[in-house]
Design a protein around this motif. Structure first.
Motif, PDB file in Angstrom:
ATOM      1  N   GLY A   8      24.490  21.480  -8.735  1.00 48.90           N
ATOM      2  CA  GLY A   8      25.230  22.107  -7.631  1.00 48.90           C
ATOM      3  C   GLY A   8      26.472  22.835  -8.102  1.00 48.90           C
ATOM      4  O   GLY A   8      27.068  23.628  -7.378  1.00 48.90           O
ATOM      5  N   ARG A  11      28.637  25.614 -10.297  1.00 49.39           N
ATOM      6  CA  ARG A  11      28.383  26.930 -10.891  1.00 49.39           C
ATOM      7  C   ARG A  11      29.263  27.086 -12.126  1.00 49.39           C
ATOM      8  O   ARG A  11      30.331  26.481 -12.215  1.00 49.39           O
ATOM      9  CB  ARG A  11      28.687  28.048  -9.904  1.00 49.39           C
ATOM     10  CG  ARG A  11      28.014  27.878  -8.554  1.00 49.39           C
ATOM     11  CD  ARG A  11      28.405  29.006  -7.650  1.00 49.39           C
ATOM     12  NE  ARG A  11      27.516  30.139  -7.893  1.00 49.39           N
ATOM     13  CZ  ARG A  11      26.503  30.435  -7.058  1.00 49.39           C
ATOM     14  NH1 ARG A  11      26.299  29.678  -6.014  1.00 49.39           N
ATOM     15  NH2 ARG A  11      25.755  31.464  -7.282  1.00 49.39           N
ATOM     16  N   THR A  27      25.440  29.924 -14.892  1.00 45.52           N
ATOM     17  CA  THR A  27      24.959  28.620 -14.401  1.00 45.52           C
ATOM     18  C   THR A  27      23.571  28.287 -14.954  1.00 45.52           C
ATOM     19  O   THR A  27      23.320  27.187 -15.438  1.00 45.52           O
ATOM     20  CB  THR A  27      24.914  28.650 -12.859  1.00 45.52           C
ATOM     21  OG1 THR A  27      26.190  29.074 -12.385  1.00 45.52           O
ATOM     22  CG2 THR A  27      24.571  27.285 -12.281  1.00 45.52           C
ATOM     23  N   ALA A  77      29.311  24.851  -5.527  1.00 46.98           N
ATOM     24  CA  ALA A  77      28.238  25.798  -5.197  1.00 46.98           C
ATOM     25  C   ALA A  77      28.764  26.955  -4.350  1.00 46.98           C
ATOM     26  O   ALA A  77      28.376  28.111  -4.526  1.00 46.98           O
ATOM     27  CB  ALA A  77      27.122  25.073  -4.468  1.00 46.98           C
ATOM     28  N   THR A  78      29.659  26.662  -3.423  1.00 52.69           N
ATOM     29  CA  THR A  78      30.361  27.704  -2.663  1.00 52.69           C
ATOM     30  C   THR A  78      31.815  27.654  -3.098  1.00 52.69           C
ATOM     31  O   THR A  78      32.426  26.584  -3.083  1.00 52.69           O
ATOM     32  CB  THR A  78      30.230  27.449  -1.153  1.00 52.69           C
ATOM     33  OG1 THR A  78      28.845  27.470  -0.820  1.00 52.69           O
ATOM     34  CG2 THR A  78      30.982  28.509  -0.351  1.00 52.69           C
ATOM     35  N   GLY A 133      28.908  32.299  -3.094  1.00 53.52           N
ATOM     36  CA  GLY A 133      28.100  31.146  -3.463  1.00 53.52           C
ATOM     37  C   GLY A 133      26.994  30.867  -2.471  1.00 53.52           C
ATOM     38  O   GLY A 133      26.530  31.757  -1.762  1.00 53.52           O
ATOM     39  N   THR A 134      26.649  29.592  -2.402  1.00 59.07           N
ATOM     40  CA  THR A 134      25.458  29.189  -1.642  1.00 59.07           C
ATOM     41  C   THR A 134      25.656  29.398  -0.137  1.00 59.07           C
ATOM     42  O   THR A 134      24.787  29.922   0.551  1.00 59.07           O
ATOM     43  CB  THR A 134      25.184  27.698  -1.925  1.00 59.07           C
ATOM     44  OG1 THR A 134      25.411  27.491  -3.312  1.00 59.07           O
ATOM     45  CG2 THR A 134      23.752  27.333  -1.586  1.00 59.07           C
ATOM     46  N   ARG A 135      26.824  28.998   0.393  1.00 53.25           N
ATOM     47  CA  ARG A 135      27.005  29.101   1.860  1.00 53.25           C
ATOM     48  C   ARG A 135      28.407  29.615   2.176  1.00 53.25           C
ATOM     49  O   ARG A 135      29.259  28.898   2.698  1.00 53.25           O
ATOM     50  CB  ARG A 135      26.796  27.708   2.481  1.00 53.25           C
ATOM     51  CG  ARG A 135      26.123  27.748   3.889  1.00 53.25           C
ATOM     52  CD  ARG A 135      25.888  26.350   4.413  1.00 53.25           C
ATOM     53  NE  ARG A 135      27.128  25.654   4.743  1.00 53.25           N
ATOM     54  CZ  ARG A 135      27.813  25.886   5.883  1.00 53.25           C
ATOM     55  NH1 ARG A 135      27.377  26.789   6.741  1.00 53.25           N
ATOM     56  NH2 ARG A 135      28.929  25.227   6.142  1.00 53.25           N
TER      57      ARG A 135
END
Ligand code: GCU
Length: 638
Positions: free
Chosen positions: A141, A143, A179, A226-227, A250-252
């Motif tokens: 999770g 980065r 990553t 991740a974010t 990032g992710t969200r």
């Protein structure tokens, strides 16, 4: 739009930043500022590791590591970036042929320019490979990025033998996500740095400063959730609103709560990001806020939180604007008592490794020695160490990108390179209260292509930052009017700038007698404040000639400054000075065998910091201006 601007290849990420081709006509994509890679603002405050220290290096004059026999792709025996222990491989397979071995190559301490690696590298201009290993732990999770403070000029980056990206430009930060390539345990990072410039680069081949090739600023492995918070900008608008803009990546990134807190002011701004991951919030200026100024460089601890990510920075708040011929700092007229300087530490053998100590030594001389309140960091973005030091010490800053002399203004890719440099510079430093000016060029010849090129940059700077002034160091025209020489600000670019700044060298690059300088007239019909961004004369420290006062003597330099300052006092719209230059600096163009030996000697300090007579001339002038400013403010105070 032809060519490659930003490309992702599946599997190993290869990000190429630069090398685009397009015409100069304003197209939609040219109205929004250039896109840059991950910003990772306030990088020192992030998790990760500093990769400064021992690196192996290997020169590659014919770029053998990139292209091999007859230009074919480099073979395993030459690819310096391969993830291989050459000694072990050749022990296992005596037939194997390797004509390099990074792990047994010489070692140097980075960051530093290669001109100090050893005497063979003093004038090297070309490709050098750097490599080191480091240990990391991969966390699900999380980065990972490789972030570079700067690499002069083109950098090719590899991790564990895989290409991660290429960056063009010697003075701005860049980062690549790694990553997917990072592994738990030992990792190998390799960077090929190529210093060679051309007519199409920024700057072009010929400048008046030394090329400090190499990895001149820290390399970091940056680890984020991740974010993560990619960019956060907190400032005071000239409408008196304290504003914060945060951009998540990032992710969200979307619909995520963001909080910006300034505990010392009991202020919290909070909200949720939009679908694009960004959010802006504002509040009235707290009455307790002490505004940043050179006299009172107040900095506040600011915390930005979003999701699992958290950043803490020290930020000052002030307003800047122009009103007629005045430059207003926090609503009050200010006169810029400045000096120009290159990013080169004191000493006989500088290597452009700017440490806090080296920055304090230089800026301390400006603040305390010269009674200055302003520095022009020429001609390229200096290290963040320098701009943070200016925040701390209380010096206003002119920050510039190296659009210097004869850039290829007609070439679309060159414009894109310059636009990206500008964006990388502004996004790195727009939280620095000390920075007052974004300069888009120095001494560039007027032409339609040039005007369009620079107007584009000026518009980009405004789009990226509405709290600072845009300028450029311009050439000045000299005309004869009723038998008197008059310097006239004619450059059409001024209409795109907030402040007109000119470089003037009467008495050095002209044969005016020094005593005649105060008699030279100045006409500035632009309606904008005027700044003398450069004036200066060479002197070799210790060369005294009180009688003859030839050029290069300390006496000539001192008299030159005395008379030029007297001339400046007669220019009604003048609001600042940044004489050329604080310290003698290396320049391949300066080869007088007695007085220069490869140094531009216009410094008021020698390369080792010895004060020349002219230093005291300027210090005395600024001490008087400082007293005059304090007196005016007292008289103005309610
Ligand atoms: C120019 C230029 C500087 C140069 C200086 C000089 O104006 O902008 O980069 O070093 O003059 O001639 O010394």
């Amino acid at each position: 739009m032809r060519g490659q601007w930003l490309k992702q290849l599946c599997g190993g990420l290869t990000v190429i930043v630069g090398l685009a081709t397009q015409s100069l006509a304003a197209t939609p994509s040219q109205t929004t500022p250039a896109r840059v890679g991950p910003v990772l603002v306030n990088v020192e405050a992030r998790a990760g590791q500093d990769l400064s220290g021992a690196w192996h290096w290997s020169v590659d004059p014919y770029r053998d590591g990139l292209a091999g026999f007859h230009g074919a792709e480099a073979g395993p025996g030459h690819r310096r970036h391969d993830d291989v222990d050459v000694d072990a491989v050749t022990r296992a397979n005596p037939q194997a042929l390797y004509e390099y071995d990074m792990r047994r190559s010489p070692v140097v301490h980075l960051p530093a320019s290669w001109i100090s690696h050893d005497e063979t590298m003093r004038y090297y201009d070309g490709l050098v490979w750097y490599q080191r290993t480091f240990t990391a732990t991969k966390t699900p999770g999380q980065r990972a990025f490789l972030r570079f403070g700067a690499a002069d000029y083109v950098a090719r980056v590899y991790l564990n033998g895989k290409p991660v990206g290429i960056h063009e430009g010697g003075f701005t930060p860049f980062a690549f996500e790694v990553t997917s390539l990072l592994r738990t345990g030992e990792n190998q990072v390799t960077v090929g740095v190529d210093s060679v410039r051309s007519a199409d680069t920024v700057p072009p081949t010929v400048t008046d400063w030394e090329t400090y090739g190499g990895l001149t600023r820290p390399v970091r492995l940056v680890l984020t959730p991740a974010t993560y918070i990619d960019d956060a900008w907190v400032r005071l608008g000239d409408d008196g609103r304290l504003r914060a803009t945060v951009r998540l990546q990032g992710t969200r990134p979307g619909d995520t709560e963001v909080r910006v807190r300034i505990p010392a002011l009991s202020l919290t701004l909070k909200g949720r990001t939009g679908a694009d991951g960004s959010w802006t919030g504002d509040a009235a200026e707290p009455s307790a806020l002490k505004r940043w100024s050179p006299e009172q460089p107040a900095l506040y601890e600011v915390t930005v939180e979003a999701g699992e990510d958290r950043l803490v920075d020290r930020i000052g708040f002030r307003t800047l604007e122009v009103k007629g011929h005045d430059i207003l700092l926090n609503g009050k007229p200010v006169f810029l008592r400045g000096i120009s300087l290159h990013e080169e530490e004191l000493g006989k053998n500088p290597t452009r490794a700017m440490t806090p100590g080296a920055a304090r030594a230089l800026l301390g001389e400006v603040k305390h020695g010269l009674h200055g309140n302003f520095v022009r960091l020429a001609h390229y973005p200096h290290s963040e160490v320098m701009t943070r030091m200016a925040d701390e010490l209380g010096l206003l800053v002119w920050s510039e990108i190296p659009v210097y002399w004869r850039v290829n203004f007609a070439r679309g890719e060159t414009l894109e390179t310059a636009r990206r440099m500008l964006a990388e510079n502004i996004l790195r430093d727009r939280n620095r209260a000390s920075i007052a000016f974004w300069s888009v060029a120095n001494e560039t010849p007027v032409s339609d292509a040039r005007n369009a090129f620079l107007a584009r940059l000026a518009a980009d700077a405004r789009a990226l930052d509405d709290t600072r002034l845009v300028t450029a160091a311009l050439l000045i025209d000299r005309v004869q009017e009723k038998g008197q020489s008059v310097m006239v600000v004619k450059d059409p670019l001024v209409s795109h700038l907030d402040v007109a700044a000119v470089n003037t060298y009467n008495g050095w690059y002209s044969d005016d007698a020094l005593a005649d300088l105060p008699g030279i007239g100045w006409r500035n019909d632009t309606g904008k404040p005027l700044v003398f961004s450069e004036f200066g004369a060479d002197a070799q420290a210790g060369f005294h000639e009180p009688g003859l006062k030839r050029k290069f003597s300390e006496e000539f330099q001192a008299e030159y400054h005395r008379q030029t300052l007297a001339m400046s006092e007669k220019v009604p719209s003048l609001r600042g000075l940044s004489p050329w230059v604080l310290k003698d600096f290396r320049s391949p163009r300066r080869q007088h065998p007695v007085y220069q030996q490869g140094w531009n000697r216009k410094g008021l300090l020698s390369e080792t910091g010895q004060r020349k007579q002219a230093f005291d001339v300027l210090a005395e002038h600024y001490r008087k201006l400082e007293a005059r400013q304090a007196h005016t403010e007292q008289a103005r105070a309610p």
